[in-house]
Design a protein around this motif. Structure first.
Motif, short mmCIF file in Angstrom:
data_model
loop_
_atom_site.label_atom_id
_atom_site.label_comp_id
_atom_site.label_asym_id
_atom_site.label_seq_id
_atom_site.Cartn_x
_atom_site.Cartn_y
_atom_site.Cartn_z
N LEU A 250 24.29 -54.57 46.07
CA LEU A 250 24.48 -53.31 45.37
C LEU A 250 25.77 -52.58 45.75
CD1 LEU A 250 23.07 -51.52 43.28
CD2 LEU A 250 21.92 -50.34 45.15
N GLY A 251 26.38 -52.96 46.84
CA GLY A 251 27.57 -52.25 47.29
C GLY A 251 27.23 -50.95 47.98
N GLY A 252 26.17 -50.96 48.78
CA GLY A 252 25.69 -49.75 49.43
C GLY A 252 26.27 -49.49 50.80
N GLN A 253 27.47 -49.98 51.06
CA GLN A 253 28.10 -49.69 52.34
C GLN A 253 28.32 -48.19 52.48
OE1 GLN A 253 29.26 -52.08 50.31
NE2 GLN A 253 28.88 -53.97 51.46
N LEU A 254 28.18 -47.70 53.68
CA LEU A 254 28.30 -46.26 53.97
C LEU A 254 29.49 -46.02 54.88
CD1 LEU A 254 27.19 -43.29 54.07
CD2 LEU A 254 25.83 -44.04 56.05
N ARG A 255 30.34 -45.08 54.49
CA ARG A 255 31.44 -44.63 55.33
C ARG A 255 31.13 -43.20 55.76
NH1 ARG A 255 36.03 -47.76 54.99
NH2 ARG A 255 37.55 -46.05 55.02
N VAL A 256 31.19 -42.95 57.06
CA VAL A 256 30.79 -41.66 57.63
C VAL A 256 31.99 -41.02 58.29
CG1 VAL A 256 29.24 -40.47 59.23
CG2 VAL A 256 28.46 -42.54 58.04
N ALA A 257 32.35 -39.82 57.83
CA ALA A 257 33.45 -39.06 58.41
C ALA A 257 32.89 -37.83 59.10
CB ALA A 257 34.45 -38.65 57.35
N GLY A 258 33.39 -37.53 60.28
CA GLY A 258 32.94 -36.34 60.98
C GLY A 258 32.92 -36.54 62.48
N TYR A 259 32.51 -35.49 63.17
CA TYR A 259 32.46 -35.50 64.62
C TYR A 259 31.48 -34.43 65.05
CZ TYR A 259 35.52 -31.43 64.07
OH TYR A 259 36.04 -30.21 63.71
N GLY A 260 31.10 -34.46 66.32
CA GLY A 260 30.16 -33.45 66.79
C GLY A 260 29.34 -33.94 67.96
N PRO A 261 28.41 -33.11 68.43
CA PRO A 261 27.69 -33.40 69.67
C PRO A 261 26.78 -34.62 69.60
CG PRO A 261 26.79 -31.45 68.57
CD PRO A 261 28.07 -31.78 67.89
N ALA A 262 26.29 -35.00 68.42
CA ALA A 262 25.35 -36.12 68.32
C ALA A 262 26.04 -37.44 67.97
CB ALA A 262 24.27 -35.80 67.28
N GLU A 263 27.35 -37.50 68.08
CA GLU A 263 28.07 -38.69 67.64
C GLU A 263 27.65 -39.94 68.40
OE1 GLU A 263 32.65 -40.16 66.73
OE2 GLU A 263 32.24 -38.12 67.43
N LYS A 264 27.53 -39.84 69.70
CA LYS A 264 27.13 -41.01 70.50
C LYS A 264 25.75 -41.49 70.10
CE LYS A 264 26.51 -42.54 75.30
NZ LYS A 264 26.58 -42.12 76.74
N GLN A 265 24.83 -40.56 69.92
CA GLN A 265 23.46 -40.89 69.52
C GLN A 265 23.43 -41.59 68.16
OE1 GLN A 265 21.08 -37.35 69.15
NE2 GLN A 265 19.60 -38.32 67.78
N VAL A 266 24.20 -41.08 67.22
CA VAL A 266 24.21 -41.64 65.86
C VAL A 266 24.84 -43.03 65.86
CG1 VAL A 266 25.17 -41.33 63.55
CG2 VAL A 266 24.18 -39.38 64.76
N ARG A 267 25.93 -43.20 66.58
CA ARG A 267 26.56 -44.52 66.64
C ARG A 267 25.64 -45.54 67.29
NH1 ARG A 267 32.25 -45.07 66.12
NH2 ARG A 267 33.32 -43.13 65.53
N GLN A 268 24.91 -45.12 68.31
CA GLN A 268 23.99 -46.03 68.98
C GLN A 268 22.89 -46.48 68.03
OE1 GLN A 268 22.44 -44.56 72.68
NE2 GLN A 268 20.86 -46.13 72.82
N LEU A 269 22.35 -45.56 67.24
CA LEU A 269 21.31 -45.93 66.28
C LEU A 269 21.87 -46.91 65.24
CD1 LEU A 269 18.51 -45.63 65.04
CD2 LEU A 269 19.34 -43.61 63.81
N ALA A 270 23.07 -46.67 64.77
CA ALA A 270 23.68 -47.58 63.79
C ALA A 270 23.80 -48.99 64.36
CB ALA A 270 25.04 -47.05 63.36
N ALA A 271 24.17 -49.08 65.65
CA ALA A 271 24.28 -50.39 66.29
C ALA A 271 22.91 -51.04 66.41
CB ALA A 271 24.93 -50.23 67.66
N GLU A 272 21.90 -50.27 66.80
CA GLU A 272 20.55 -50.82 66.95
C GLU A 272 20.00 -51.32 65.63
OE1 GLU A 272 18.41 -47.58 68.61
OE2 GLU A 272 19.28 -47.80 70.63
N LEU A 273 20.37 -50.69 64.52
CA LEU A 273 19.91 -51.12 63.20
C LEU A 273 20.74 -52.27 62.64
CD1 LEU A 273 19.30 -47.59 61.60
CD2 LEU A 273 17.55 -49.24 62.28
N GLY A 274 21.75 -52.69 63.38
CA GLY A 274 22.59 -53.79 62.94
C GLY A 274 23.56 -53.42 61.84
N LEU A 275 23.85 -52.14 61.70
CA LEU A 275 24.69 -51.68 60.59
C LEU A 275 26.18 -51.77 60.89
CD1 LEU A 275 22.59 -48.52 59.62
CD2 LEU A 275 22.63 -50.74 58.45
N LEU A 276 26.52 -51.90 62.19
CA LEU A 276 27.93 -51.97 62.55
C LEU A 276 28.44 -53.40 62.56
CD1 LEU A 276 28.10 -49.37 65.47
CD2 LEU A 276 28.49 -49.02 63.02
N ALA A 277 27.58 -54.33 62.98
CA ALA A 277 28.01 -55.71 63.14
C ALA A 277 28.47 -56.33 61.84
CB ALA A 277 26.88 -56.54 63.76
#
Length: 407
Positions: A250-277
């Motif tokens: 479907l072409g559902g790739q997501l690009r996320v722009a921004g910064y803030g206090p929860a950035e580390k937490q959000v990036r970690q979840l993305a890695a755990e879901l296999g969305l970064l690899a």
């Protein structure tokens, strides 16, 4: 006409995007001059806690080169190491900074006081504006953006701040919340003003525009502060993981722009879901407005899965770019995305299944949205010219009303 702006948040040396929506209001007002073509002289005085070491208690930055002369002051964050005492001392330093700024503006205006004080975001700037009215008879206007005054934040805000906000709005010569929802929230706190006009956030329609070349739009875009309580980025990531499994083409790739206090937490979840690899999710970091605009011209759908919002500038920017959106039905968002679905789709907050279904509906049938119509709506309601004119008209009404009362 001399207008003094007192913002609670404003771009500064530590973060050039903090309070940028206030700076956009100021720039929009400055862009058109005064009523009937008369000169409009404006100044900004802003003070904030320093986010780094200072050689002295207070540091000052003066910018007289831009369209609006601006005085910025920074004061030390840590003074004694004793929390309650430091809070009191920092309030004293803020008042001292603002006093210095007011005197500097008056010198800049050759001894003249402002005709109108425009406070952006309560409480401190509005309290100072109220005091200037009591002391010198200068009318004041409050513009409010803060989600703190929504009912879901009652506990965090506290009774006293809510009561004081209501009193400041009632005593103001005009009140301009950026959404009808925020207007109702302040009215619930007793904040029913003499003149209340909803004036929305503003978008630079020269920067945010339709693609110049007819290229296919692809993928999803999210631009937000990394604040989990408000933005629910984790829910968005889980939804994208579901889409990847169910609709791999479907072409559902997501690009996320921004910064803030929860950035580390959000990036970690993305890695755990296999969305970064596999590149399903790409984190873009902090982007300039021009870079955000370029991303909006490439995306097929803007997604905002917030738990609460006010009137998000990013949805207005998406409309100016001809980009449909999927967002949650919270607070001021339905004022931007009506139920007829012409500008995008609304889903219940926290409903990840509904979010996935709405995203698929947008991506599978992009022709259902008229990019040119989205653009025209943004130009008519949220452009620099449209928003600036609303403020300038209100300024004139306030000053004429004040003169009539004086007579």
């Amino acid at each position: 006409m001399r207008i003094l702006h007192l913002p609670k948040w404003y771009p500064h040396r530590y973060d050039d995007q903090d309070g940028d929506f206030v700076a956009r209001h100021v720039a929009a007002i400055a862009a058109g001059g005064g009523p009937a073509g008369e000169p409009l002289r404006m100044a900004v005085v802003f003070a904030a806690v320093a986010r780094g070491p200072l050689p002295q208690l207070i540091d000052e930055e003066i910018d007289l080169n831009g369209p609006v002369p601006t005085w910025r002051y920074y004061y030390r964050a840590h003074l004694t190491g004793l929390g309650p005492l430091d809070r009191l001392l920092k309030l004293f330093l803020w008042l001292r900074c603002m006093g210095r700024g007011l005197r500097a503006v008056r010198r800049h205006w050759r001894g003249r006081r402002p005709d109108l004080v425009h406070a952006h975001i309560m409480l401190r700037p509005a309290v100072l504006a109220w005091w200037l009215r009591r002391r010198h008879g200068i009318p004041y206007l409050i513009t409010e953006h803060w989600t703190l005054f929504l009912s879901l934040n009652d506990r965090r805000r506290g009774w006293l701040r809510g009561w004081l906000a209501g009193q400041l709005v009632r005593r103001a010569d005009a009140f301009t919340p950026v959404s009808q929802d925020l207007r109702a929230a302040l009215a619930r706190l007793g904040g029913v003003g003499k003149r209340t006009v909803v004036i929305p956030n503003v978008v630079d329609t020269n920067l945010f525009h339709l693609p110049t070349m007819p290229v296919p739009r692809r993928g999803l875009l999210n631009v937000a502060a990394f604040n989990e309580q408000a933005k629910n980025l984790s829910g968005l990531l889980r939804t994208v993981a579901r889409l990847r499994a169910a609709y791999p083409l479907l072409g559902g790739q997501l690009r996320v722009a921004g910064y803030g206090p929860a950035e580390k937490q959000v990036r970690q979840l993305a890695a755990e879901l296999g969305l970064l690899a596999d590149g399903t999710v790409t984190f873009l970091g902090k982007l300039t407005p021009a870079e955000v605009a370029a991303e909006m011209r490439r995306a097929a759908c803007f997604v905002l899965f917030s738990n609460y919002e006010n009137l998000p500038c990013v949805l207005i920017e998406a409309q100016a770019s001809g980009l449909p959106a999927v967002a949650t039905r919270v607070n001021g968002v339905p004022e931007l995305l009506p139920d007829d679905g012409t500008r995008g789709l609304l889903v219940p907050p926290g409903d990840e299944a509904a979010l996935a279904k709405a995203v698929v509906r947008v991506l599978e049938n992009p022709a259902q949205f008229d990019s040119a119509a989205l653009r025209r709506h943004a130009e008519a309601h949220f452009s620099i010219g449209a928003v600036g004119q609303q403020f300038r008209t209100l300024y004139k009404e306030v000053l004429l009303g004040t003169e009539n009362i004086a007579r």
